[in-house]
Write a protein that holds these residues in place. Structure first.
Motif, short mmCIF file in Angstrom:
data_model
loop_
_atom_site.label_atom_id
_atom_site.label_comp_id
_atom_site.label_asym_id
_atom_site.label_seq_id
_atom_site.Cartn_x
_atom_site.Cartn_y
_atom_site.Cartn_z
N HIS A 208 52.41 -5.99 -2.95
CA HIS A 208 52.35 -7.01 -4.00
C HIS A 208 52.68 -8.38 -3.39
O HIS A 208 53.57 -8.49 -2.54
N PRO A 209 52.00 -9.43 -3.78
CA PRO A 209 52.27 -10.76 -3.18
C PRO A 209 53.71 -11.22 -3.35
O PRO A 209 54.24 -11.97 -2.51
N THR A 210 54.39 -10.78 -4.42
CA THR A 210 55.76 -11.21 -4.64
C THR A 210 56.70 -10.68 -3.57
O THR A 210 57.71 -11.33 -3.24
N MET A 211 56.39 -9.52 -3.02
CA MET A 211 57.24 -8.95 -1.98
C MET A 211 57.25 -9.81 -0.73
O MET A 211 58.27 -9.93 -0.04
N LYS A 212 56.15 -10.43 -0.44
CA LYS A 212 56.11 -11.32 0.73
C LYS A 212 57.00 -12.54 0.49
O LYS A 212 57.71 -13.00 1.41
N ILE A 213 56.99 -13.05 -0.73
CA ILE A 213 57.87 -14.19 -1.04
C ILE A 213 59.33 -13.78 -0.93
O ILE A 213 60.18 -14.53 -0.42
N LEU A 214 59.64 -12.55 -1.37
CA LEU A 214 61.01 -12.06 -1.26
C LEU A 214 61.43 -11.92 0.20
O LEU A 214 62.58 -12.25 0.57
N LEU A 215 60.54 -11.47 1.04
CA LEU A 215 60.85 -11.37 2.47
C LEU A 215 61.11 -12.74 3.07
O LEU A 215 62.02 -12.91 3.89
N ASP A 216 60.31 -13.72 2.68
CA ASP A 216 60.52 -15.08 3.21
C ASP A 216 61.87 -15.65 2.75
O ASP A 216 62.57 -16.31 3.54
N SER A 293 64.37 -3.28 -5.22
CA SER A 293 65.76 -2.97 -4.87
C SER A 293 65.89 -2.47 -3.44
O SER A 293 66.81 -2.85 -2.70
N THR A 294 64.95 -1.61 -3.03
CA THR A 294 64.99 -1.10 -1.65
C THR A 294 64.78 -2.22 -0.64
O THR A 294 65.46 -2.28 0.40
N LEU A 295 63.86 -3.12 -0.94
CA LEU A 295 63.60 -4.23 -0.02
C LEU A 295 64.80 -5.16 0.07
O LEU A 295 65.16 -5.62 1.17
N SER A 297 67.93 -4.32 -0.43
CA SER A 297 68.99 -3.61 0.30
C SER A 297 68.74 -3.65 1.81
O SER A 297 69.68 -3.81 2.60
N ASN A 298 67.49 -3.50 2.19
CA ASN A 298 67.18 -3.56 3.63
C ASN A 298 67.45 -4.95 4.20
O ASN A 298 67.88 -5.08 5.36
N GLN A 299 67.22 -5.97 3.41
CA GLN A 299 67.48 -7.33 3.90
C GLN A 299 68.97 -7.61 4.05
O GLN A 299 69.39 -8.31 4.97
N MET A 300 69.75 -7.07 3.15
CA MET A 300 71.19 -7.34 3.19
C MET A 300 71.89 -6.41 4.19
O MET A 300 73.00 -6.69 4.61
#
Length: 300
Positions: A208-216, A293-295, A297-300
């Motif tokens: 989903h495009p929103t996941m890329k924004i969350l990663l950034d 939520s998983t994404l 958690s992986n970032q933190m």
């Protein structure tokens, strides 16, 4: 007066004609090469002598050969081998080996230089520098050329000959590789492709495009963040565990407050927008938020 003079002149002419020989004209065939003249002109005594000498040498060699053959002992007949040594299977095996050697001795087209050049172009230039690497490249090229020639010979043997069912014949490296087959376009594929793509878009929420924004957001927030700074604690020297725990708790609390005041509001604002959840069905919201939520958690 004139008559006696005429008579004298006539008498002198007749006397001259009697003294001169008659005029003989040359024959008409004086320039023509007749067979008799050709034979006479082409005759050479040296050729006749050489022909006679060659004949004498040939006769002498024939007489010497006849004397040698008369003195030679008769050949020994071949021994009669038992039938077990000359079985049909053994004959087939030896015949196959002989035919194989004949086929392998036929000329093989070497590998094209263009193919070798193309393979060398795929190697980075940094790996070609140096004398040792140049020698290594030459040895690799020779090895590739040798393997290509062996493969061509093996393919030629298997294409021409049929290997008999003999156990003691050597194995020739396994079966030949099959020819590459292209994709089968006999059945329509576009509908199944569209269906699969829709399933991926509906169930694989990570694309989903929103996941890329969350990663950034996570990268810009956490790339330079330090949760616990131990440099100040080391500067204090020896401390007890209670003081260390208090200091670390204070730093962790400050880092948490910073994250909750900077990164977390941006995430909440991102996923509370109406356009973010437009393409997601209500029954897929739980799976979508689980992915978020998983994404996180992986970032933190």
């Amino acid at each position: 007066m004139s008559d006696p003079n005429k008579a004298a002149i006539t008498a002198e002419k007749e006397a001259l004609n009697l003294k001169l020989p008659p005029i003989v004209h040359p024959p008409e065939d004086i320039g023509v090469d007749t067979p008799a003249q050709s034979k006479l002109l082409n005759y050479r005594r040296s050729k006749q002598q050489q022909k006679m000498i060659n004949q004498l040498v040939a006769d002498g060699a024939k007489r010497s050969l006849d004397r040698t053959l008369d003195k030679r002992t008769p050949p020994i007949p071949e021994p009669d081998y038992p039938p077990t040594m000359t079985s049909e299977i053994k004959k087939k095996g030896f015949n196959y080996i002989y035919m194989k050697q004949c086929v392998e001795s036929s000329p093989i087209v070497p590998i094209q230089q263009e193919w070798l050049d193309h393979m060398l172009m795929l190697i980075p230039e940094s790996l070609k520098e140096g004398k040792e690497r140049e020698e290594l490249m030459k040895s690799l090229i020779n090895e590739v050329s040798s393997d290509f020639e062996k493969s061509m010979k093996r393919y030629l043997v298997r294409s021409v000959l049929v290997k008999p069912p003999v156990k003691w014949l050597e194995d020739e490296g396994g079966p030949l590789p099959t020819s590459p087959e292209g994709l089968d376009y006999s059945n329509p594929w576009h509908s199944s492709y569209v269906q699969t793509r829709n399933q991926i878009s509906a169930n694989l929420h990570i694309v989903h495009p929103t996941m890329k924004i969350l990663l950034d957001l996570g990268y810009t927030t956490f790339s330079n963040s330090v949760l616990l700074d131990l440099t100040g604690i080391r500067a204090k020297g020896p401390i007890d565990c209670e003081s260390l725990r208090n200091d670390l708790s204070i730093q962790a609390k400050k880092a948490e407050e910073k994250i909750m005041n900077t990164w977390y509001p941006k995430v909440i604002n991102l996923f509370t927008k109406k356009e973010t959840l437009e393409a997601i069905k209500p029954e897929k919201l739980d799976a979508f938020y689980n992915c978020v939520s998983t994404l996180m958690s992986n970032q933190m």
